[in-house]
Design an enzyme around this catalytic site. Structure first.
Site, PDB file in Angstrom:
ATOM      1  N   TYR A  27     -24.664   5.322  53.417  1.00 52.67           N
ATOM      2  CA  TYR A  27     -24.449   6.771  53.386  1.00 52.67           C
ATOM      3  C   TYR A  27     -25.765   7.538  53.547  1.00 52.67           C
ATOM      4  O   TYR A  27     -25.771   8.722  53.851  1.00 52.67           O
ATOM      5  CB  TYR A  27     -23.772   7.207  52.085  1.00 52.67           C
ATOM      6  CG  TYR A  27     -22.343   6.727  51.917  1.00 52.67           C
ATOM      7  CD1 TYR A  27     -21.676   6.070  52.942  1.00 52.67           C
ATOM      8  CD2 TYR A  27     -21.658   6.935  50.737  1.00 52.67           C
ATOM      9  CE1 TYR A  27     -20.381   5.622  52.793  1.00 52.67           C
ATOM     10  CE2 TYR A  27     -20.360   6.495  50.575  1.00 52.67           C
ATOM     11  CZ  TYR A  27     -19.718   5.833  51.596  1.00 52.67           C
ATOM     12  OH  TYR A  27     -18.432   5.398  51.445  1.00 52.67           O
ATOM     13  N   LYS A  61     -21.356  -8.410  50.710  1.00 52.80           N
ATOM     14  CA  LYS A  61     -20.796  -9.033  51.912  1.00 52.80           C
ATOM     15  C   LYS A  61     -21.920  -9.892  52.503  1.00 52.80           C
ATOM     16  O   LYS A  61     -22.352  -9.711  53.655  1.00 52.80           O
ATOM     17  CB  LYS A  61     -20.307  -7.934  52.875  1.00 52.80           C
ATOM     18  CG  LYS A  61     -19.479  -8.433  54.035  1.00 52.80           C
ATOM     19  CD  LYS A  61     -18.094  -8.900  53.659  1.00 52.80           C
ATOM     20  CE  LYS A  61     -17.387  -9.476  54.869  1.00 52.80           C
ATOM     21  NZ  LYS A  61     -16.161 -10.207  54.543  1.00 52.80           N
ATOM     22  N   ASP A  89     -14.254  -8.021  50.329  1.00 54.13           N
ATOM     23  CA  ASP A  89     -12.841  -8.112  50.734  1.00 54.13           C
ATOM     24  C   ASP A  89     -12.036  -8.859  49.669  1.00 54.13           C
ATOM     25  O   ASP A  89     -10.908  -8.469  49.317  1.00 54.13           O
ATOM     26  CB  ASP A  89     -12.691  -8.765  52.123  1.00 54.13           C
ATOM     27  CG  ASP A  89     -13.657  -9.920  52.349  1.00 54.13           C
ATOM     28  OD1 ASP A  89     -14.520 -10.173  51.480  1.00 54.13           O
ATOM     29  OD2 ASP A  89     -13.548 -10.589  53.392  1.00 54.13           O
ATOM     30  N   ASP A 101     -17.665   3.061  46.470  1.00 56.42           N
ATOM     31  CA  ASP A 101     -16.847   4.240  46.762  1.00 56.42           C
ATOM     32  C   ASP A 101     -15.393   3.800  46.937  1.00 56.42           C
ATOM     33  O   ASP A 101     -14.459   4.355  46.336  1.00 56.42           O
ATOM     34  CB  ASP A 101     -17.380   4.875  48.055  1.00 56.42           C
ATOM     35  CG  ASP A 101     -16.783   6.236  48.333  1.00 56.42           C
ATOM     36  OD1 ASP A 101     -16.022   6.730  47.484  1.00 56.42           O
ATOM     37  OD2 ASP A 101     -17.074   6.797  49.413  1.00 56.42           O
ATOM     38  N   ASP A 159     -12.151   3.954  43.936  1.00 61.40           N
ATOM     39  CA  ASP A 159     -10.924   4.712  44.220  1.00 61.40           C
ATOM     40  C   ASP A 159      -9.703   3.821  44.086  1.00 61.40           C
ATOM     41  O   ASP A 159      -8.670   4.229  43.548  1.00 61.40           O
ATOM     42  CB  ASP A 159     -10.977   5.318  45.626  1.00 61.40           C
ATOM     43  CG  ASP A 159     -11.406   6.772  45.586  1.00 61.40           C
ATOM     44  OD1 ASP A 159     -12.109   7.130  44.605  1.00 61.40           O
ATOM     45  OD2 ASP A 159     -11.051   7.539  46.492  1.00 61.40           O
TER      46      ASP A 159
END
Ligand code: NAD
Length: 369
Positions: free
Chosen positions: A144, A191, A223, A247, A251
């Site tokens: 980001y 990852k 994942d 993020d 959520d």
């Protein structure tokens, strides 16, 4: 000498003032019951600050925050901006600026399932019951904040994930320290099979791990983590991860818990920390006296623990919320069709119930009844 803690309250917009009022009263009650001195100051942020000063984060607000021991924020936002994306000065700029100015690089989000509310989740109660997860999401680095550009006449886009060892280390240390005070299990989510930035992330976690021999570390690919959160949330204690993965996963996890009105968060760095419910300003219910104050009250529990090291007081707040729920009281957003009408409370009645439970629990221990 008793140390006086100074708390800045930023009520913000919509239901913000309605719920932060109960956050403040919770802190006052804890002060009375446990003999701590708290001092409060209110300051402007968001739409209310724009209206009063033209600035979503006035300099006085920022200066007051820098001098405080903790910040309690309600929420910012107003429909006039949501409906007009062209407005240049916007409430959320105040929020982004305060995070940046105060170096709040770690976002903590506890996902605690109160058993009485397990029905509100889309997962089966038997999968959920007993789940208690604390997320540490890196908040000021990663993809980001990395360079982004368009090349090939705009037909190709590049976004870049950048992390330094120092950035990973400082949040990892916070996560290890927290795991130490809980069930001593840390999942680091990355990852690393694909991304170099993730390999560096994993390397740092492995470097730090020997300093915390009491904490069991698991490395999990993002994942798989997304799947495991739904399949078996009880396996997690503390999860630490980078900005974008965090993020998405937080959520996802907020939906495991079922209701926005119950979830607290903290954003911390090396100076003062900011504590806030994860919900927004809820303009659809603002001023109606029906907002759920529990997310804000649980944000106060986080503040007591993290900012002031008051673990016992923090647990007293969480237990009081739990007891009120066990007694069957609900606000509208967490009620189910079977909840009797007289058990559905407004903001003030719910806030007061929690304070009564805190006072009752303390007087039972001290025999002061
Ligand atoms: P929201 O969280 O404000 O509301 C979503 C839904 O949940 C609404 O139906 C609302 O009534 C309900 N809800 C939220 N909190 C509740 C509570 N405590 N008790 C009972 N019901 C509650 O999200 P939104 O509608 O997408 O956004 C509204 C405004 O809030 C927007 O301007 C948005 O930009 C802003 N916002 C601010 C923050 C923040 O300050 N951190 C976060 C998210 C959204």
């Amino acid at each position: 000498m008793i140390h006086k803690r100074k708390i800045i309250i930023l009520p913000g917009d919509g239901i913000g003032p309605e719920v932060t009022q109960w956050g403040r009263r919770t802190i006052e009650t804890i002060g009375e019951c446990y003999g701590h001195l708290f001092e409060f100051e209110e300051a402007l942020i968001g739409h209310s600050a724009i209206q009063a000063t033209g600035n979503p984060l006035p300099d006085e607000t920022l200066a007051a925050c820098r001098k405080a021991d903790a910040i309690l924020l309600g929420a910012v936002g107003d429909p006039m901006y949501d409906n007009n994306p062209k407005l240049k000065v916007r409430p959320e700029q105040g929020l982004l600026k305060i995070r940046k100015e105060l170096g709040l690089y770690a976002n903590l989000r506890p996902i605690k399932i109160f058993d009485e509310l397990a029905h509100a989740s889309s997962l089966k109660p038997e999968v959920l019951q007993g789940s208690d997860i604390l997320f540490f999401r890196e908040l000021t680095g990663g993809i980001y904040f990395g360079p982004q550009e368009r090349i090939a006449e705009g037909d190709v886009a590049i976004s870049t994930m950048i992390y330094s060892k120092d950035e990973v280390r400082r949040i990892a240390v916070k996560a290890f320290e927290a795991a130490r005070t809980r069930r001593k299990i840390l999942h680091s989510v990355d990852k690393a099979n694909v991304l170099e930035a993730s390999r560096l992330w994993r390397e740092v976690i492995q470097e730090i791990s020997p300093e915390y021999p009491d904490v069991t570390v698991h490395h999990m690919f993002v994942d798989n983590a997304a799947m495991q959160l739904i399949k078996n949330p009880k396996q997690f204690d503390v999860i630490v991860t980078e900005n974008m993965f965090g993020d998405i996963l937080t959520d996802e996890a907020s939906q495991i818990a079922g209701s926005l009105g119950m979830l607290a968060s903290a954003s911390v760095g090396d100076q003062v920390g900011l504590y806030e419910p994860i919900h927004g300003s809820a303009p659809d219910i603002a001023g109606k006296g029906i907002a759920n104050p529990l997310a804000t009250i649980l944000s106060v529990a986080l503040m007591l623990d993290i900012a002031f090291g008051m673990k016992r007081e923090s647990e007293a707040v969480i237990e009081a919320v739990d007891t009120v729920l066990k007694k069957g009281f609900r606000t509208g957003d967490i009620a189910d069709p079977g909840t009797p009408k007289e058990r559905i409370l407004g903001t003030d009645a719910m806030g007061q119930k929690v304070l009564n439970e805190i006072q009752m629990a303390v007087s039972l221990v001290t025999g002061d009844r």
